[in-house]
Enzyme design. Structure first.
Site, mmCIF file in Angstrom:
data_model
loop_
_atom_site.group_PDB
_atom_site.id
_atom_site.type_symbol
_atom_site.label_atom_id
_atom_site.label_comp_id
_atom_site.label_asym_id
_atom_site.label_seq_id
_atom_site.Cartn_x
_atom_site.Cartn_y
_atom_site.Cartn_z
ATOM 1 N N GLN A 220 33.544 41.900 36.663
ATOM 2 C CA GLN A 220 33.153 43.062 37.466
ATOM 3 C C GLN A 220 31.858 43.665 36.942
ATOM 4 O O GLN A 220 30.954 44.007 37.712
ATOM 5 C CB GLN A 220 34.278 44.099 37.460
ATOM 6 C CG GLN A 220 35.517 43.606 38.192
ATOM 7 C CD GLN A 220 36.673 44.583 38.180
ATOM 8 O OE1 GLN A 220 36.610 45.617 37.508
ATOM 9 N NE2 GLN A 220 37.724 44.273 38.903
ATOM 10 N N ASP B 45 44.400 38.101 34.800
ATOM 11 C CA ASP B 45 45.344 38.737 35.728
ATOM 12 C C ASP B 45 46.717 38.050 35.741
ATOM 13 O O ASP B 45 47.655 38.546 36.361
ATOM 14 C CB ASP B 45 44.770 38.742 37.150
ATOM 15 C CG ASP B 45 43.547 39.646 37.251
ATOM 16 O OD1 ASP B 45 43.403 40.552 36.400
ATOM 17 O OD2 ASP B 45 42.728 39.441 38.164
HETATM 18 C C1 S3P Z 1 37.793 40.724 38.905
HETATM 19 C C2 S3P Z 1 37.566 40.665 37.553
HETATM 20 C C3 S3P Z 1 38.586 40.960 36.536
HETATM 21 C C4 S3P Z 1 39.980 40.935 37.142
HETATM 22 C C5 S3P Z 1 40.057 41.669 38.433
HETATM 23 C C6 S3P Z 1 39.122 41.042 39.450
HETATM 24 C C7 S3P Z 1 36.684 40.424 39.836
HETATM 25 O O1 S3P Z 1 38.353 42.266 36.014
HETATM 26 O O2 S3P Z 1 40.906 41.469 36.221
HETATM 27 O O3 S3P Z 1 41.365 41.641 38.959
HETATM 28 O O4 S3P Z 1 36.941 40.199 41.034
HETATM 29 O O5 S3P Z 1 35.536 40.401 39.384
HETATM 30 P P1 S3P Z 1 37.349 42.526 34.773
HETATM 31 O O6 S3P Z 1 35.988 42.211 35.224
HETATM 32 O O7 S3P Z 1 37.515 43.988 34.450
HETATM 33 O O8 S3P Z 1 37.837 41.636 33.682
#
Ligand code: S3P
Length: 424
Positions: A168, A315
């Protein structure tokens, strides 16, 4: 309370909903294109609908039907929303849109639900501010509500060494970098899911990727494909992979699952534990790999893992913890401090609730989780903390044990609206 009954075995061919991460990105990037894009197998879960609602409020024409039709406004065509943007429960919506709105010539304010309002946003706001963005959040964690102002001048490209592996955060920087005056380089501690990079390349953006380093070049326009086909979500497949493995006499084929290598940690770890998972009919579309997964009941043994593996299954840890409770011996999962800042504190939630089903089996430190496998399982009443992945993991745990009652089943609508239909 929703009661889940024990299940004896599972013999099914299953189709799972579209990938949540890819669905978000498909809507965001299509919104920045000049030509219409049709999105097939889009996940119409609450999180991705939050992304659609935010993009619509920024002037994008999006029609929701069996397929999603996005008529983008071009890379520089987003418009100032006349209202607050609500990201609901969705960290991906909020963090990626912070990156996308940081370079825009307008003001936008974000909010979200009570879970999202507690989640840390400083990790995104810090690099964006280094690029010259003007973003204001509440307190030191920069919690919601957050306001993004028009930047004083064009953003500058930076070199940013990420302290944590987070797709993210990475994606937020990548989206902002498309609008910067010079290239941006991001260095990740370990590779996290790379859907933004792959989709942007399919949209003609220039990125150079070498090991954990990504260089993003400013773009003048994005050229969209006519159609994006979203693969099935491996994070949703995870529940059936685990359940079919731990139940006796079971065999399940899960069709059209995305098996991007940044997401397949669950398959690797389950196989190391002794699971039988076959990857069939592997094929490519839009830079992503799809396959059918065949999984058969197996006896599992405990394993230890951490580090580079974690972003590849972040996840799926609650589901894996269920598998580990049925394994012989201990499973130790290291480097999972990030679970404390998900939709709920998932380490605390696992220890508190999973131990009700299998007493004295789950222990956590600040950053690790230990599961003592093979203990007795009992019927229990459990809390989900309104976290979709807790609800689904508790449900398969109860189904494979002596049943479970969960206080909130509605939260599965975030990523898997028909989960209970299929389970029953
Ligand atoms: C996601 C990244 C992950 C994941 C989330 C979805 C994404 O989070 O846990 O459910 O779509 O980029 P983080 O970037 O905080 O690890």
């Amino acid at each position: 309370m929703k009661k889940i009954l024990p299940i004896k075995n599972l013999r099914e061919e299953i189709t799972i909903p579209g990938d949540k991460s890819i669905s978000h990105r498909a809507v965001m990037l299509s919104s920045l294109a000049d030509t219409p894009v049709e999105i097939e197998n889009f996940l119409a879960g609450a999180d991705c609908l939050s992304t659609i609602s935010c993009m619509k409020k920024m002037g994008v024409d999006i029609q929701i039907g069996e397929k999603i039709l996005v008529k983008g406004n071009g890379l520089f065509g987003l418009r100032e929303p006349s209202d607050i943007l609500d990201a609901g429960n969705s960290g991906t919506t909020l963090r990626l849109l912070l990156g996308l709105t940081a370079p825009q010539n307008f003001l936008v304010t974000f909010t979200g639900d009570s879970s999202l309002r507690k989640r840390p946003m400083a990790r995104v706001i810090k690099p964006l501010t280094e690029m010259g963005a003007s973003i204001f959040g509440r307190n030191d964690n920069k919690n919601l509500p957050i306001t993004v102002l028009k930047p004083a001048k064009k953003l500058r490209g930076i070199t940013y060494k990420m302290p944590i592996a987070s797709a993210q955060v990475k994606s937020a920087i990548i989206l902002a970098a498309l609008y910067a005056e010079n290239p941006t380089t991001i260095i990740e501690p370990y590779p996290s899911r790379n859907h933004t990079e792959k989709m942007l390349q399919a949209f003609g953006a220039k990125l150079e990727i070498f090991n954990n380093e990504i260089k993003i070049f400013p773009a003048e326009k994005l050229t969209a494909p006519e159609k994006i086909i979203v693969p099935g979500d491996i994070s949703s497949a995870a529940y059936w992979l685990v359940l079919a493995t731990i139940l006796k006499n079971s065999c399940v084929i899960i069709k059209n699952v995305g098996i991007n290598e940044t997401r397949t940690g669950i398959i690797d770890v389950l196989k190391n534990m002794g699971a039988q998972i076959e990857i069939l009919n592997s094929r490519e579309s839009g830079g992503e790999t799809f396959a059918d997964l065949k999984v058969t009941s197996s006896k599992l043994r405990g394993v230890e893992f951490g580090g580079e593996m974690i972003p590849r299954l972040i996840d799926e840890i609650p589901a894996l913890a269920v598998a580990a409770a049925f394994a012989e011996g201990d499973t130790i999962i290291n480097d999972v401090g990030e679970l404390r800042v998900k939709e709920t504190d998932r380490l605390a939630a696992i220890v508190e609730e999973f131990n009700k089903i299998s007493p004295n089996s789950f222990e956590a430190t600040e950053k690790s989780l230990t599961i003592h496998g093979g203990n007795k399982k009992v019927f229990a009443e459990c809390k989900t903390f309104a976290d979709h992945r807790m609800a689904m993991s508790l449900s398969i745990f109860g189904a494979a044990a002596d049943g479970v009652a969960i206080d909130d089943s509605d939260c599965v609508k975030i990523s898997y609206p028909n989960f209970f239909e299929l389970l029953s």
